[in-house]
Design an enzyme around this catalytic site. Sequence first.
Site: not given
Length: 321
Positions: A155, A227
């Site tokens: 992330d 995403h």
Amino acid sequence: MDAGGRRVPFDAQQVDAPLSRSAVFLVVTIGPTPEQLRTALEVVAGIDDLVKSVGFRDLGANLSCIVGIGASAWDRLGRSDRPAELHPFVAVDGPKHTAPSTPGDLLFHIRAERPDFCFEFERLLFEQLGDSVEVVDEVNGFRYFDARDLLGFVDGTANPTGRGMADATLIGDEDEVFAGGSYVVVQKYLHDLGAWNTLTTEQQEAVIGRRKADDVELDDTEPQRAHKTLATITDDDGNEFDILRDNMPFGSPAAGEYGTYFIGYTRRLWVVERMLQRMFLGDPPGFHDRILDVSTAATGTTFFVPSLQLLEGIVDGATAS
């Protein structure tokens, strides 16, 4: 001058502090009385001293605390001006998923390499705040292996670095009174890991847009975008607008709670807002971000992060509120 060569007349808060191993994300509302407001603002104005008081015990722990002020609290400061883009979080109601707007007057983003430093700082913070505030949300985040979320993917890969950091996060001459400040959006996402783990690795990679093992970008698909694509904002000329994410996993296996706390710092609030619209409404419309099928947004709040000078003088003019 900042790292990007822009004139920033004020010292910024530590928006660009290194990603930490531990963090506390604390959102509170301020009580309705002038006395409660003044107490809260006096604590905010002296936050740097509290960081030094706790942090000196181990400088290697890199303790820091960023303070953000919500739109409603800003209206109580008695100022005639306000940051150009500051307004409450705008809820996004998509055809299948919703990004809710939740209350918040102050954000304390506490970071350190050691969780005991986050704990001690928060303990002393509440000792000073007393009954001037009410807790809306408190999340304890942690670094998970090699900066992965609980879905198993790295992330923050797209975060700006070097000279691009200041340009992406710090307000400049376009809003001169508030130069050196930043906007920050926070959201708490809760994951359905059972549903996520029914997908194959290849299916998960298609949702995220990256390979799970080595974080390499994958080619996008049309019309359903991944995403990483929906969360990337560009203008008509193809120029990309970065934000700085300091997301962290959190959870309780005993309670069956698993999540990611999204926190995005930006010079341009509209960039984060457009990102959320693309995720929840779809781009093209109807093709929402498939990560939302297993990740539910539980909170959503926007704050302005003042420069240190503005923060230290925040009490002035607020006593009459």
